[in-house]
Each structure stands twice: as C-alpha cells, then as structure tokens.
Write a protein that holds these residues in place. Structure first.
Motif, PDB file in Angstrom:
ATOM      1  N   ARG A  68       0.821  -1.163  -0.104  1.00 25.09           N
ATOM      2  CA  ARG A  68       0.029   0.079  -0.028  1.00 25.09           C
ATOM      3  C   ARG A  68       0.798   1.283   0.081  1.00 25.09           C
ATOM      4  NH1 ARG A  68      -4.861  -0.121   4.077  1.00 25.09           N
ATOM      5  NH2 ARG A  68      -6.190  -0.321   2.173  1.00 25.09           N
ATOM      6  N   GLY A 235     -10.027   4.763  -8.907  1.00 29.38           N
ATOM      7  CA  GLY A 235      -9.214   3.858  -8.185  1.00 29.38           C
ATOM      8  C   GLY A 235      -9.905   2.905  -7.353  1.00 29.38           C
ATOM      9  N   TYR A 237     -10.527  -0.367  -5.093  1.00 32.14           N
ATOM     10  CA  TYR A 237      -9.601  -0.961  -4.186  1.00 32.14           C
ATOM     11  C   TYR A 237      -9.998  -2.546  -4.153  1.00 32.14           C
ATOM     12  CZ  TYR A 237      -8.599   3.249  -1.198  1.00 32.14           C
ATOM     13  OH  TYR A 237      -8.043   4.320  -0.849  1.00 32.14           O
ATOM     14  N   ARG A 269      -8.287   3.922 -15.174  1.00 28.32           N
ATOM     15  CA  ARG A 269      -8.015   3.132 -13.986  1.00 28.32           C
ATOM     16  C   ARG A 269      -6.650   3.848 -13.385  1.00 28.32           C
ATOM     17  NH1 ARG A 269     -11.881  -0.431 -12.419  1.00 28.32           N
ATOM     18  NH2 ARG A 269     -13.242  -1.029 -14.256  1.00 28.32           N
ATOM     19  N   SER A 271      -4.058   3.881  -9.543  1.00 31.77           N
ATOM     20  CA  SER A 271      -3.841   3.264  -8.216  1.00 31.77           C
ATOM     21  C   SER A 271      -4.834   4.188  -7.342  1.00 31.77           C
ATOM     22  CB  SER A 271      -2.731   2.939  -7.980  1.00 31.77           C
ATOM     23  OG  SER A 271      -2.406   2.884  -6.635  1.00 31.77           O
ATOM     24  N   TYR A 273      -4.237   3.474  -4.017  1.00 32.54           N
ATOM     25  CA  TYR A 273      -3.244   3.780  -3.104  1.00 32.54           C
ATOM     26  C   TYR A 273      -2.077   5.137  -3.486  1.00 32.54           C
ATOM     27  CZ  TYR A 273      -4.544  -0.898  -2.123  1.00 32.54           C
ATOM     28  OH  TYR A 273      -5.237  -2.012  -2.045  1.00 32.54           O
ATOM     29  N   SER A 274      -1.997   5.228  -4.688  1.00 30.90           N
ATOM     30  CA  SER A 274      -1.146   6.460  -4.964  1.00 30.90           C
ATOM     31  C   SER A 274      -1.999   7.673  -4.932  1.00 30.90           C
ATOM     32  CB  SER A 274      -0.629   6.254  -6.302  1.00 30.90           C
ATOM     33  OG  SER A 274      -0.193   5.084  -6.768  1.00 30.90           O
ATOM     34  N   TRP A 275      -3.295   7.694  -5.439  1.00 31.27           N
ATOM     35  CA  TRP A 275      -4.155   8.706  -5.483  1.00 31.27           C
ATOM     36  C   TRP A 275      -4.796   9.118  -4.285  1.00 31.27           C
ATOM     37  CZ3 TRP A 275      -6.314  11.471 -10.063  1.00 31.27           C
ATOM     38  CH2 TRP A 275      -5.246  11.466 -11.239  1.00 31.27           C
ATOM     39  N   ASP A 290       0.869  10.150 -13.636  1.00 28.59           N
ATOM     40  CA  ASP A 290      -0.504   9.448 -14.080  1.00 28.59           C
ATOM     41  C   ASP A 290      -1.348  10.069 -15.172  1.00 28.59           C
ATOM     42  OD1 ASP A 290       0.725   7.316 -12.745  1.00 28.59           O
ATOM     43  OD2 ASP A 290      -1.097   7.302 -11.256  1.00 28.59           O
TER      44      ASP A 290
END
Lengths: 296, 315
Positions: A68, A235, A237, A269, A271, A273-275, A290
């Motif tokens: 994560r 994003g 999950y 799409r 992530s 986690y990054s966003w 991205d």
C-alpha cells in the motif's frame, strides 16, 4: 588552552540544549532538540516528508501490507518494522523500537496520544481528508520536527518546478473526477480532497461542486450521472478481486453509455493507493505523471 | 460438582487468564530487554485490569437486565444503553476530533444515561412492564443506531476513530481509563450483589413477588439503574463490545444456576473472562496486527450463544 576548549564545548552544549525547538501541531505542541534519527510513522501521509528529508523510519503503521506504500517511496525505504494497523498500531512494538520521534494522526491516534508522548516526543497532525495545501504545510512542519527544514524546503521548490512543467502540458478545458470504488460503493473526491487539489494545481478542472464541504463524498449512480465528468479516474480498491461489485452493476445501467466519460472513452484506472493514501509530494508527482500518461 | 464450587473455581481461571494477558502480546518480553518493564507496567497490566473490570461490568449489567425483564434476549445492547453511548461517542469524535480522549468517557456515559432516561420516560405509565421495556428498547436502539450511522455516512473523513470505538477495543487503554472504571465498579458491585435476593423474588412473577413483600417497581427501577450505570461506564471506556452482556449471564446460569446470589458474581467473572480472552487473542494472534476485542467477543460469543441455546431448555 585546554580549559578554554572545554568551556567552549560546554557553552555549545548549553546553547544546544537551550535550542530545543517548539513546534505547533494539532495536539499540545512538540518540544524537541537535535535531529531525530529513529522515527516511527503512523500514517502513510507522513512517510513522504520523512523519506524526502533523507531518513528511513524504523517503524511504520503500514497495515502490515507494504504494497500500500507508494512504490516511489517504498524503494527508498531501508528495513523497517511494521507496527501494525493504522487504526490500532501496537504500542508495545512502538516502544520497543525506542524511537526519538513519533508522527501520529490526529483523528486515529488521539486515544493513545498521552501513551505515545510517554514513549517519545510525538507530533500530532491531521491526515485523513487533508487538502493538498495542508500536505505542503505539514511537510515543512515535519521538516522542523526533524531539524531538516532546509532540505525539505529545497525539495518543495523542486516540487513546484516539476508541477509547473506538468501544468504546461496538461492544462485543458475538460472536467475531471477522481473517485474510489470499494465494498461500500462509489466515493467521489470533492474539491477539498488531496487529489482534487493536485489536479487544480495542474491547471485542471474537477467535476465536483466547488461549495462541497467534504473531502470525500459518497454518491449514488444518479448523483454520479449528474456530476458527469469528461474524464473519470477510477481507483478500485477491489481490482484484485475482479472489481467492485456495484461498479459492474453501474455498467449495465441504461444511462451508463450516455455518460460523457464513457461516451468519449475517457474512463481511466488509477491506483487508489497512490491517488488517495499517498498524500505527499511524491504522491502528487505520481498523480501528475499518471495524468500525463492517461490524458493523452 | 456443586454450584458453589464452580463459582469459586472461576477465580483461579480468571487469575490464569490475567497472567496470560501479562505474558502474551506482540512482543516476547524475554527478548526485549530494557523496555520490558514499561511494556509490562504501562501497557499490559493496566489493559488486563481494564478488560477485567469492563467485562465484569458488562456481564453484571446483562444479568441484572435479564433478571428485571425476565427475558433471555435482554441485554444492555437491546435496551439502547449501548447505542446511546455509541451515538454520544461518535458525535464527539466526528465533531471535535481534537478533543482529548479523556472527554470521551464522560460523554459516552452521559449518552448511555440519556438513552436510559428516554426509555424510562417512554415506559413510564406501564409500571415498567418487562415486555414493554424490551419493545421500547428495541425501537430506541434502532433509532439511536440509525442516528449514529447517519453521522458516519455524512462525515466520512472523521470516522476512523469512531469506527474502532463502535467495534469495541481495549487498544491503548491504560491507567487513566482504569481510574475511571475502578471507583464506579467499587461502588456499584456491592450494591448489585445486595440486590440479589430481590431479583430472585422478581423471578417468581410480579404478583408472587409483591405477596412476598418485594417492592416490585422500586426493585425493578433500582436494578435497571444499576445495570445502566455499569454498562455505560464499561462501554464508555472500551466501546461497544458486543455479546458480552448477553452471553455471560447465560453461561453463568448454566454453570451456577439461576439463584442471583451466585448468578451475579458468576456473570461478572465470566464477562471479565470473555473480554480478557478476546483482547489477549486480538493482540497476540497475528502480531503486529491488533484486532479490536469487539470483533472477537462477537466471533466467540455468537457461536457459543447458539451452542448454549441447544443445551438449554429453561426458557
């Protein structure tokens, strides 16, 4: 000659001790001296500043799931000990790491703030739902706590240059929306959310109403159709489990193909986690990178 | 084995569990070295004691309420006390995230009491008729839980701490929380035990109890009040640990019978045991992860309750 050296040394020690820094935070304030070396970080969003200051935390509340952590951050981490869930980090483990600074989340860790203070000087800062501008402020606050403010200030200046460069190529007149899908449904990131702030910094327009007070807004399909962004950055999950169940249902809705983002084939799409979790400089730069790749 | 003996046997079991609570955790203490003393005295010992007291409070509250309403389904959860405390705690956590944690305990206790006052007021004309108490409690509970949900949905950024609290957890509980629990339990435990005989009379039915000289309504109100205070302080400190107030009295009845002078202490000890075991399991099964004790009380409690129901033909 020698005694004078000794006096000089003593003097610097006294001055050094007198230079304990006072740093205002969301709790009782932090009093600290020197440069902490053993830092424990209890939220992903504080990790960025610590790593950019040139330190690798000895303990991280990473939900026991290093995947994560933003990859750009993860690769710069030395060995650390996971202290468990962000919602309930293990106090025993934190104490056993003998930290000299703990960075904790105002919302999650208020209940153990006195206990953490007993273990080590503790910096208490808001984390969930903070705006991009707050992330930048917190970066400098963490820099002060670490005694490495200059380093972070320089990195921040570099960050501004990086973001300016992205801004030149990205700016456009279409509306964007970042939303996360989970078991609980669709959550749109409002104007106050970190990712939205980053997009505005990049000269982009978000599809959420400006007056929305909340950072994260749960929406139904109807509300979502009303927002109708030109670009949807999703994003998910539950991507690893085949995608959020409700989203598959949305895609069968008669109105689905009439949504601008679907019609223009502008659903992307990203992530979550990054966003969403990696609220920091590197997280913002990841969002920019991205976007540059996706908005082509 | 006589019922009296079984009651006394609970004590060494409890002591063993407490020792296990000091011994087990995320770390093996023999490898820690310098910090071991701090971990033992500041983290594990107070946490074990808080678990014991809060569990005892919940178990007793459950036994009292079941005695008053003469219904096996009754528990502090069902009468809205827990939901009232939960709503108050959630509101505090959502609206004032920077509030020191110490304020949460009186806030949640006040919430539990307010829910109880509302219940008593709504049931005022019917002499605290048991069936009516339960029906009103169910409605009140649903209403308060709905308000809590609404708070959670409408304030998605401030809810992390509230969600942990609503699950029920002993994470981070230490001496300050123990000092909240201890005086209340020292006061309420003897009062509760003194009520045992009157509760036995109530079990005979209102008319028989009246005939034997018990002041039915007054006893019922007193028992209810004690139960609410016990549940409210326990829930305020540990959050809404589910199933303890329901399972502990049933288990106690199976072990020591229905006479309240044995049932009440046994419920207290079994409640304490349940919460303590749930917390020990939560923090030592999968370190470094600490699971909230509330998840485990439900995880252990619910199937065990089903098992009890198959054993048990009393109701």
């Amino acid at each position: 000659m020698f005694p004078r050296l000794l006096y000089g040394l003593l003097l610097t020690m006294i001055v050094g001790a007198a230079q304990a820094r006072q740093i205002a935070d969301a709790g009782e304030g932090l009093t600290i001296e020197g440069q902490p070396q053993r830092v424990v970080v209890l939220e992903y969003s504080f990790l960025d500043a610590v790593v950019l200051a040139g330190l690798s935390p000895v303990g991280i509340a990473d939900d026991n799931n290093p995947a994560r952590i933003l990859p750009a951050l993860r690769e710069r981490l030395a060995d650390y000990r996971s202290v468990g869930l962000r919602s309930q980090p293990s106090l025993e483990l934190i104490a056993s790491l003998q930290p000299d600074l703990i960075i904790a989340d105002l919302n999650r860790h208020q209940a153990v703030y006195p206990a953490l203070q007993q273990i080590a000087p503790t910096l208490l800062l808001p984390s969930r739902g903070i705006e991009y501008s707050t992330v930048l402020d917190e970066l400098l606050t963490i820099g002060q706590a670490l005694g490495r403010e200059a380093q972070l200030q320089a990195r921040l200046a570099e960050h501004e240059r990086i973001m300016d460069r992205y801004r030149e190529t990205l700016a456009r007149d279409e509306s964007l929306l970042f939303a996360v899908a989970g078991a609980g449904g669709m959550t749109v990131h409002g104007p106050k959310a970190f990712a939205s702030g980053v997009m505005r910094r990049l000269g982009l327009r978000t599809a959420t109403p400006e007056q929305a007070e909340q950072a994260y807004i749960k929406v139904s399909f109807e509300q979502f159709a009303y927002l109708n962004p030109d670009w949807l950055l999703l994003g998910d999950y539950q991507a690893a489990q085949g995608g959020a169940e409700f989203f598959l249902r949305w895609q069968r809705h008669p109105l689905w193909s009439h949504l601008s983002a679907v019609d223009k084939r502008q659903l992307r799409r990203v992530s979550p986690y990054s966003w969403s979790l990696a609220r920091g400089l590197l997280g913002a730069e990841q969002i920019a990178a991205d976007l540059q790749e996706q908005l082509r | 084995m006589s019922q009296q003996l079984r009651l006394w046997l609970l004590l060494p079991v409890l002591l063993l569990a407490a020792l296990a609570g000091l011994w087990l955790g995320a770390l093996d203490l023999s490898t820690v070295g310098r910090g071991a003393e701090l971990i033992l005295t500041d983290f594990r010992l107070p946490r074990v004691l808080v678990a014991l007291l809060a569990g005892a409070g919940l178990g007793l509250a459950g036994a009292l309420i079941q005695g008053v309403v003469r219904n096996p389904l009754a528990s502090p959860d069902l009468l809205g006390v827990t939901a009232g405390a939960g709503l108050a705690a959630t509101a505090l956590l959502v609206f004032w995230p920077a509030l020191p944690f110490g304020w949460l305990i009186p806030g949640a206790m006040a919430g539990g009491w307010l829910a109880m006052l509302l219940l008593l007021w709504l049931a005022r004309d019917r002499q605290l008729n048991p069936a009516r108490l339960i029906l009103i409690g169910i409605a009140l509970n649903a209403w308060l839980a709905a308000l809590t949900d609404w708070l959670l949905v409408s304030h998605p950024t401030g809810i992390d701490a509230a969600l942990v609290w609503l699950t029920g957890s002993l994470w981070g509980r230490s001496w300050p929380q123990l000092w909240w629990l201890l005086p209340w339990l020292l006061l309420l435990l003897p009062l509760t035990l003194a009520l045992a005989l009157r509760l036995d009379l109530l079990a005979l039915g209102d008319e028989a109890a009246e005939g034997l000289g018990a002041a039915v309504i007054r006893s019922r109100r007193l028992a209810l009040l004690l139960a609410v205070m016990l549940a409210a302080v326990s829930v305020a400190v540990c959050g809404t640990l589910s199933f303890v107030g329901l399972v502990a009295p049933h288990l106690a009845r199976l072990l020591v019978g229905a006479a309240h002078r044995r049932l009440l202490p046994a419920s207290a000890m079994l409640g304490a045991l349940l919460v303590l075991v749930a917390d020990i399991a939560g923090r030592s099964l999968a370190p470094p992860l600490e699971l909230p004790a509330g998840i485990l009380t439900a995880l252990i409690g619910a199937p065990y309750f089903l098992f009890l129901l198959t054993r048990y033909r009393g109701w």
